[in-house]
Motif scaffolding. Sequence first.
Motif, short mmCIF file in Angstrom:
data_model
loop_
_atom_site.label_atom_id
_atom_site.label_comp_id
_atom_site.label_asym_id
_atom_site.label_seq_id
_atom_site.Cartn_x
_atom_site.Cartn_y
_atom_site.Cartn_z
N LYS A 43 0.77 -1.26 0.18
CA LYS A 43 0.00 -0.04 -0.04
C LYS A 43 0.91 1.27 -0.02
O LYS A 43 1.85 1.20 0.82
N LEU A 44 0.43 2.34 -0.71
CA LEU A 44 1.22 3.57 -0.71
C LEU A 44 1.28 4.29 0.71
O LEU A 44 2.29 5.15 0.86
N THR A 45 0.37 3.70 1.54
CA THR A 45 0.55 4.48 2.89
C THR A 45 1.51 3.83 3.66
O THR A 45 1.80 4.20 4.86
N GLN A 46 1.78 2.58 3.07
CA GLN A 46 2.98 1.86 4.24
C GLN A 46 4.36 2.40 3.87
O GLN A 46 5.01 1.85 2.98
N LEU A 47 4.42 3.77 4.49
CA LEU A 47 5.89 4.35 4.35
C LEU A 47 7.02 3.44 4.37
O LEU A 47 8.00 3.37 3.45
N MET A 48 7.16 3.00 5.50
CA MET A 48 8.68 1.97 5.51
C MET A 48 8.43 0.96 4.75
O MET A 48 9.55 0.70 4.22
N MET A 49 7.47 0.27 4.25
CA MET A 49 7.46 -0.85 3.35
C MET A 49 7.86 -0.38 2.05
O MET A 49 8.49 -1.13 1.24
N LEU A 50 7.29 0.61 1.57
CA LEU A 50 7.41 1.58 0.42
C LEU A 50 8.89 1.63 0.43
O LEU A 50 9.53 1.42 -1.01
N MET A 51 9.64 2.22 1.23
CA MET A 51 11.05 2.56 1.14
C MET A 51 11.68 0.97 1.12
O MET A 51 12.76 1.18 0.34
N SER A 52 11.28 0.08 1.76
CA SER A 52 12.24 -1.19 1.61
C SER A 52 12.10 -1.89 0.35
O SER A 52 12.79 -2.71 0.12
N MET A 53 10.75 -1.50 -0.51
CA MET A 53 10.87 -1.98 -1.82
C MET A 53 12.30 -1.87 -2.82
O MET A 53 12.72 -2.45 -3.82
N GLY A 54 12.89 -0.86 -2.24
CA GLY A 54 14.11 -0.43 -3.00
C GLY A 54 14.05 0.13 -4.49
O GLY A 54 14.58 -0.64 -5.24
N ILE A 55 12.89 0.80 -4.81
CA ILE A 55 12.65 1.21 -6.03
C ILE A 55 13.59 1.98 -6.48
O ILE A 55 13.78 3.32 -6.11
N LYS A 56 14.36 1.87 -7.97
CA LYS A 56 15.43 2.56 -8.42
C LYS A 56 15.02 3.30 -9.63
O LYS A 56 13.97 2.96 -10.17
N CYS A 57 15.84 4.18 -9.99
CA CYS A 57 15.67 4.94 -11.33
C CYS A 57 15.52 3.77 -12.29
O CYS A 57 16.54 2.67 -12.35
#
Lengths: 85, 551
Positions: A43-57
């Motif tokens: 979910k986009l509201t899961q801030l820490m999980m969102l960061m942990s996905m490691g989405i790169k350029c």
Amino acid sequence: MKQFDYTITDALGIHARPAGLLAKEAKQFQSVCTITKGDVTKKLTQLMMLMSMGIKCGDVVTIKAEGADEDAAIAALEAFFKANL
Amino acid sequence: MITIQGKGVSKGIAKGKLYFYRRPDTEIVKQTVSDLDAEKARLAEAQAASIAQLEALAEKCRAEASEDTVVLFETHAMFVEDEDFVECITSVMEDENCNAEYAVREAGEQFAAMLAAMDDPYMQARAADIRDVAGRILNNLMGIVPGGIDSEEPVILAADDLAPSETLQLDKSKILAFATQGGSGNSHTAILARTMGIPALCGAGATLEEAHSGRLCYIDGETGVLYIEPDALTLAAMNEKYEQQQEMKKLLETMIGQEDITLDGRKMMLYCNIGSPEDVAAVHLNDGQGIGLFRSEFLYLSASDYPTEDEQFEAYRTVAQAMKGKRVVIRTLDIGADKQVDYFEMQKEENPAMGLRAIRICLNRPEVFRTQLRALYRASAYGKVAIMFPMITSVWEVRECKRACQKVMAELKAEGIPFNAETEIGIMIETPSAVLIADALAKEVDFFSVGTNDLTQYTLACDRQANDLGKFFDPHHPAVLRALKMATDAAHAAGIWIGICGELGADLEMLPTFLAIGIDELSVSPAAVLPLRAAIRQSIAKTCTLEKLGC
């Protein structure tokens, strides 16, 4: 349900600052907003999980919104990605 | 009225309420709780308080127009209520039937570890943000006040004794003076007080107790007396002394802008000792002509992990730029002995003053040394930086340090990063060994700086931290002064300059002896600059004698 695909162009990827702003954006809507990269969906509201996905350029992500205000949500999110990521 | 006699270690008069420093009890113990709902309510309260603090911080930054910091605090506030984070905390509490403190720390560590394990250095660094947020919630749970002083107005800070890492975290704007039960004139609290130019006394003993918190006090840093709720007579005397102090301060201000030169034309370089970039303000205020000792330890003591090259570079560059081309001598890390840092994971030593400390750590851990040297050389492009190595006992150590410098310069050159290849390199003279081979050492470096506290400790075999060695710890001892003369003669024979950066440098009584010995530079706490300048300008160097050396 509405959705769009997006290729990240920000050199740092989804780092802390845009992740925070993105979570804030998503919280404004009743719809459940998600982000998918590969077979991981958060979910986009899961801030820490969102960061942990490691989405790169260069990564391709799929954004979905489902709920009463999904049209407004997806439009706002699409604008956000284009402006910030 | 209660009168407490201690040892005055930093001059001046201050009046204010006494505040007894409470050491935050940071140890988190896992406890079984009977009422889980009450524990959850405590957590919710701590979260709400954390969010309120972060929003206030964000608001403050918004007013100062630093938009990036605003987002940082807003993001931290979102971490506090992050669904997964909160769920993780709650499930630890439910599964283990434990207290909120334990659960918050566990959850914080789990999430920090998750980020630290990512292959992206930027995300790895965000683990620190998670720990910061968890730490804030914990502080609120345990009632710990960041900055250590829970008072709106500035106070006279009392404590049993303060460790260097504790003094660093104190909110300095709230401190009028220090009073400690233990400690000595060489303790770090005393050094900090002199840098800040505020009164301090130590060795007050058990009569200085927490029960006096909140009472009105006067402190006289010269006589080392603390008066709690003074009577009318004492009050009048203290007020008069306070007035005199203000008068003296005004007179000394006429020394600002004057040259540091004796009546017969001998020039002295009058520099300052500082412990962090924020001390530069005091240097400017007191018209210091340079920085003779910038202790780089603060970077290591205030951190929970090795400071990065960029963090160090920022600190050194800030000071170099603020000093606008005046010399800034930065001492490489001097930890060990009385300054311990957990993450260095040093083995416990029986006799740390003679153990693995300062340059010995650097030479044993080339990566730690390299990071600091890179930061120093990068900063050298922004001012007149000089690098100084502490605790030198052998020529090979100096050569190894210089090789490390050469290597770093070659790297920077290859990377196209600017630096000053002419950066001066100097060493501390603080061991008898360095004095005895000063002639050989002088050929290797650009300057010497004498650390008188350590030189006294090692020459007289007297622990500088010990309270009860008083009369035996004597920096005026002829042996110490003769060592100073030997080092000076060796420096001048090799054509390099020598200074004193220890506390002895500010001792006005010793100035004639320093002039007779031929000391070129005195580096003192900022508050000591103007009195010393006044004394230098009244001296005649030619007529000074070496009688204190007993020869």
